[in-house]
Design a protein around this motif. Structure first.
Motif, PDB file in Angstrom:
ATOM      1  N   ASP A  59      19.160  -4.022 -86.073  1.00  0.00           N
ATOM      2  CA  ASP A  59      19.437  -4.183 -84.724  1.00  0.00           C
ATOM      3  C   ASP A  59      18.742  -5.681 -84.893  1.00  0.00           C
ATOM      4  OD1 ASP A  59      20.817  -1.680 -83.716  1.00  0.00           O
ATOM      5  OD2 ASP A  59      19.040  -0.916 -84.483  1.00  0.00           O
ATOM      6  N   LEU A  60      19.242  -6.064 -83.005  1.00  0.00           N
ATOM      7  CA  LEU A  60      19.088  -6.969 -82.504  1.00  0.00           C
ATOM      8  C   LEU A  60      18.727  -7.290 -81.431  1.00  0.00           C
ATOM      9  CD1 LEU A  60      18.872 -10.569 -83.138  1.00  0.00           C
ATOM     10  CD2 LEU A  60      21.385 -10.214 -82.375  1.00  0.00           C
ATOM     11  N   VAL A  61      17.968  -7.884 -80.342  1.00  0.00           N
ATOM     12  CA  VAL A  61      17.167  -8.358 -79.220  1.00  0.00           C
ATOM     13  C   VAL A  61      16.741  -9.607 -79.094  1.00  0.00           C
ATOM     14  CG1 VAL A  61      15.783  -7.887 -77.728  1.00  0.00           C
ATOM     15  CG2 VAL A  61      15.997  -6.353 -79.444  1.00  0.00           C
ATOM     16  N   VAL A  62      17.894 -10.039 -77.876  1.00  0.00           N
ATOM     17  CA  VAL A  62      17.628 -11.299 -77.794  1.00  0.00           C
ATOM     18  C   VAL A  62      17.789 -11.691 -75.983  1.00  0.00           C
ATOM     19  CG1 VAL A  62      19.134 -13.830 -77.158  1.00  0.00           C
ATOM     20  CG2 VAL A  62      19.518 -11.800 -79.189  1.00  0.00           C
ATOM     21  N   ASP A  63      16.594 -11.870 -75.879  1.00  0.00           N
ATOM     22  CA  ASP A  63      15.807 -12.475 -74.850  1.00  0.00           C
ATOM     23  C   ASP A  63      15.807 -13.832 -74.229  1.00  0.00           C
ATOM     24  OD1 ASP A  63      15.157 -10.251 -74.376  1.00  0.00           O
ATOM     25  OD2 ASP A  63      13.341 -10.146 -75.301  1.00  0.00           O
ATOM     26  N   VAL A  64      17.306 -14.494 -73.637  1.00  0.00           N
ATOM     27  CA  VAL A  64      16.863 -16.224 -72.881  1.00  0.00           C
ATOM     28  C   VAL A  64      16.122 -16.466 -72.010  1.00  0.00           C
ATOM     29  CG1 VAL A  64      18.734 -17.942 -72.165  1.00  0.00           C
ATOM     30  CG2 VAL A  64      18.810 -15.630 -73.849  1.00  0.00           C
TER      31      VAL A  64
END
Length: 922
Positions: free
Chosen positions: A910-915
């Motif tokens: 799984d992947l989480v991306v916070d800009v």
């Protein structure tokens, strides 16, 4: 240059075509138009309406009656046979923006008019085939084929034919067509009184020209024939009353240049002995590079003069190259049979004042060939005001000039009852009453050019002063739109001299300006405003760029809850689910006005698993994280975080236990004049496991307690770079410890970039200034392998816009992809991470700034965040490394708004991306 129309003339430039279906005739009055279309709602058993057109052209052709028009649209693969007739006053018309081409395997002409009369085909595209014409007129009369484009595929000799008229047809007109193909472009065989006029036979494909056989009464007039082989125009058999005039016949292809060409000599014009007594030839351009210009009754003539001396024909013919000599201009016979009043494009016949009129007939300035040479207008029309006071003088502003040097005059309707005809365009006018007036201006020349301008003016009460103001609207990272207002002036603003405050000035003939700043900052923008009444005043505004520049810094410790740094000396862990505030602006050498910081955040001594969230102080806590940790773990992560207007950050402990937090600032961002950033496609500069970049060039670990200094500038990193952004990985350290990266020549700071334990593979992003000799230094407390990828440098031309951290991807929840789905192994998955992040109207950003987290990987591996245009980065570099079940984060700066994430493992994760922001240059 401006576009133009012709006075008294409607010019139609669209090509159209015939194809489609028709429907059953209605029981009541027949419609004047039957519609044919290839759209899904069509039906060949319908009524042929707009709502339900026929599917095929043949369906329409089967029922059409006199006076009806078949309107065709779309692309139709069929052959069509027309057998129904109109009358002289009510012909049957087939026309439309459509293409008709033969269906696969058909061996008949694409469109045939057979034994019908009073039929018109116009403005269509029709394709032929090998030896089969696109259009065939057989046994028909009073048929007009106008403004068609025909072509065919080259499938071997003899190629595709264009148009054929035979079978006893009569009174057929082929006009203004563009006829392509490799075969015979036009064939008339056994038909009489055929008019072939204003057609163009282009030279792009070698072809077999025009054949007129047993075709008495033919008028072959004003055509342009190029690129034919053998006999470009051949006349044989009965040719009584045949006229060949005003044509351009340019024979440039030798017989040996194409398999389509017959063997033997080539001639632009060949008339056999049977035809010669009935043929009139005059006013043609007949060009060839050989000495065989005419073949007349079996005799070759090398020039028009020789032909005229022997036969009396061709007295006004020229053998000149029409591409280099303009002898065809103003030299045609206007009274030749079939001569058109306009050319293939609908342009009228006009007299070029710079060319002597040498034509015949009542009008001596017609051009030869299919096209009439035209004058052109350059410049534009406008009006001096869009708003004016009662009694204020306004006028048309004209910069129009004729390329032929002819005077330009205007017909002006001021909309208040005042009109001028053929007047100087800039005649002044004053309105006597308030209101909104519609103005019509038409400029014209003796060469029949016109240029029309509609205009509207608002007339207001007199009085008022020019009291301007300026509005600045950010529309990019470094750019803005500016608009000036005239305040109470009764006149509109017509020009502004902009001084953008950075040394750039610009004169705009409107009330608007746009500017992109090269460096961030706050600028005073001055506008010198002029209204339509001629008054001038100056105003100003202040504009701050949205983008911030980066200042490399340290690394410098600004927070340590273990010692009270950044907390006023208070030594205290962060309590469960509580926050602390860190003042950044104005502290530790960081200036007031900072917009964001690059800070390496380290968690140590956590008593429970959890995460840290960092965000501008005082704002609502976002759904985002910067560091994830387990109980007892020491872990760090470099993040770029926006700060509040007061220059502070809140850090929230998202765990049920206490935690210590350490922060080392590696750079900060300000809207003062500072440096930009240059994102790069990641490349590997050091890998001690392979010997890449090591002091000896051989595999070697960095020893405990020692420092390596390695050159970082060079290649894609210019010597002007002041700092670099790296991904640094410690691979297999011998024990617990930390790594510090710092500029060579500077003392090693009290800071760390990586904290690791024995055997771990751990990655963190690093911002580090470039030291002496373009080098940076690596220090480790424990022997370890190092892997370093460079992802960008400070000293570029993109600038940073911080945003409150926003979650753009969470494969566990389906965020960013619509439904929960982990990353597949060994492939790259694409996410538009900046979609909706940058404001509407902003230029496409150059790079995304993200905190990237891998969650619960099923096996060991790595993740690479890379630009879609750099797929090689997916397997040659890495953003972070992970082991089964871990939660690992790292900063990623990728030069694209859409980012590819490559799962470099053999299982899903799984992947989480916070800009947290983006870089842009405009």
């Amino acid at each position: 240059m401006t576009s133009f129309t012709r006075r008294g003339l409607v010019v139609v430039c669209a090509l159209s075509l015939a194809a489609g279906p028709l429907a059953v005739r209605p029981a009541l009055a027949e419609p004047s138009v039957l519609h044919v279309s290839d759209k899904s709602a069509c039906s060949d058993t319908g009524a042929g309406t707009v709502e339900q057109p026929f599917c095929t052209v043949q369906a329409a052709a089967d029922i059409v009656t006199a006076g009806q028009t078949v309107k065709i649209e779309g692309d139709h693969r069929e052959t069509v046979t027309i057998t129904r007739s109109g009358t002289e006053t009510a012909p049957i018309v087939f026309e439309g923006d459509a293409t008709v081409r033969r269906a696969e395997g058909d061996t008949v002409p694409t469109i045939t008019v057979r034994e019908a009369h009073d039929v018109v085909l116009r403005r269509m595209r029709v394709a032929g085939a090998v030896g089969i014409p696109a259009v065939h007129v057989a046994g028909a009369s009073r048929v007009t084929v106008d403004r068609l484009t025909t072509w065919g595929q080259f499938e071997g000799s003899p190629g595709s034919d264009g148009m054929r008229v035979d079978g006893g047809s009569s009174a057929v007109t082929l006009s203004r067509n563009s006829i392509w193909g490799y075969g015979k472009r036009i064939v008339v065989d056994g038909a009489s009184h055929v008019t072939i006029t204003g057609n163009e036979l282009p030279s792009r494909a070698p072809h077999r020209g025009v054949t007129l056989n047993n075709a008495p009464g033919t008028a072959f007039t004003g055509n342009t024939v190029r690129g034919s082989c053998n006999k470009a125009v051949s006349v044989t058999g009965d040719a009584a009353g045949t006229s060949i005039q005003n044509n351009i016949i340019s024979h440039l292809t030798s017989a040996s240049s194409s398999s389509l060409c017959e063997s033997g000599y080539t001639y632009p014009l060949a008339v056999d002995a049977a035809a010669a007594p009935g043929v009139t030839v005059d006013y043609n351009i007949v060009h060839t590079s050989s000495n065989r210009v005419y073949l007349w009754a079996g005799t070759t003539y090398a020039s028009p003069a020789e032909l005229t001396a022997a036969t009396g024909q061709g007295g006004h013919d020229y053998n000149v190259d029409p591409d280099t000599v303009t002898a065809w201009v103003d030299s045609a016979n206007a009274d030749a049979p079939g001569q058109l009043a306009d050319d293939i494009d609908g342009h009228p016949r006009v007299d070029n004042p710079h060319v002597a009129d040498l034509g015949g007939g009542a009008v001596t300035y017609h051009d030869r060939g299919a096209r009439e040479t035209q004058d052109q207008l350059d410049g534009h029309l406008s009006f001096s005001a869009t708003r004016a006071p009662v009694g204020g003088e306004v006028k048309v502003v004209s910069t129009l000039t004729s390329r032929w040097g002819l005077p330009v005059t205007c017909d002006i309707d001021f909309g208040d009852g005042s009109k001028l005809d053929d007047a100087p365009c800039e005649t002044p006018h004053a309105y006597s009453a308030t209101g909104t007036y519609q103005i019509s201006v038409t400029a014209s020349t003796a060469s029949k050019l016109t240029y029309a301008l509609p205009w509207r003016i608002e007339v207001v009460a007199a009085g008022g002063a020019l009291t301007p103001s300026v509005t600045a609207t950010q529309n990019g990272v470094m750019s803005a739109n500016f608009q000036a207002d005239g305040g109470t002036s009764p006149w509109n603003v017509v020009s502004v001299v902009w001084d953008y405050g950075d040394g750039v000035t610009e004169n705009q003939s409107s009330d608007r300006g746009w500017h992109s700043y090269r460096t961030p900052g706050t600028y005073t923008v001055r506008a010198t405003v002029t209204d339509a009444g001629g008054r001038t005043a100056v105003t100003s505004t202040v504009f701050a760029t949205r983008g911030s520049g980066i200042v490399p810094f340290g690394p410098t410790r600004v927070l340590d809850t273990r010692t009270g740094v950044g907390q006023g000396g208070a030594v205290r862990k962060i309590d469960p689910f509580k926050s602390i505030r860190l003042a950044v602006g104005g502290q530790a050498g960081i200036p007031v006005g900072v917009t964001a910081v690059a800070v390496n955040v380290a968690v140590t001594n956590p008593t429970q698993p959890g995460h840290i969230t960092g965000y501008p102080a005082g704002e609502a806590r976002p759904l985002a994280s910067i560091v994830n940790f387990r109980a007892g773990q020491t872990v760090s992560n470099l993040v770029i975080l926006p700060v509040s207007a007061g220059g502070a950050i809140d850090f929230h402990n998202g765990s049920s236990g206490t935690v210590d937090l350490v922060g080392d600032v590696a750079g900060y961002f300000v809207r003062e004049r500072s440096e930009g950033y240059a994102p790069m496609d990641a490349s590997r500069v050091l890998d001690t496991r392979q010997g890449t970049g090591t002091p000896t060039g051989a595999p070697a670990q960095l020893p405990a307690g020692q420092t390596w200094s390695r050159r970082i500038v060079g290649g894609n990193v210019p010597t002007s770079a002041t700092a670099v952004v790296l991904n640094v990985t410690a691979a297999g350290p011998a024990g617990s410890g930390h790594l510090t990266v710092f500029p060579t020549g500077k003392a090693k700071p009290l800071a760390s970039n990586l904290n690791y334990v024995a055997g771990q593979i751990l990655t963190n992003a690093v911002v580090v200034p470039v030291g002496v000799n373009g080098e940076i230094s690596y220090f480790t407390t424990t022997t370890t392998h190092l892997v370093v990828d460079i992802v960008g440098y400070v000293g570029g031309d993109t600038y940073f816009v911080p945003v409150t951290p926003v979650r753009k991807v969470d494969t566990r929840m389906g965020t960013g992809q619509g439904a929960p789905k982990p990353l597949d192994p060994r492939v790259s998955t694409y996410f538009p991470v900046l979609e909706g992040v940058s404001p509407p109207g902003t230029f496409v950003p150059d790079a995304a700034v993200m905190n990237v987290t891998v969650v619960n990987p099923r096996t060991s591996g790595y993740l690479t965040a890379h630009a879609p245009q750099a797929p090689w980065s997916a397997t040659s570099t890495s953003t972070l490394n992970f082991t089964p079940g871990g939660i690992v984060s790292n900063l990623a700066v990728v030069g694209s708004g859409t980012v590819a994430f490559h799962n470099g493992s053999d299982a899903t994760t799984d992947l989480v991306v916070d800009v947290t922001g983006y870089f842009g240059r405009y």
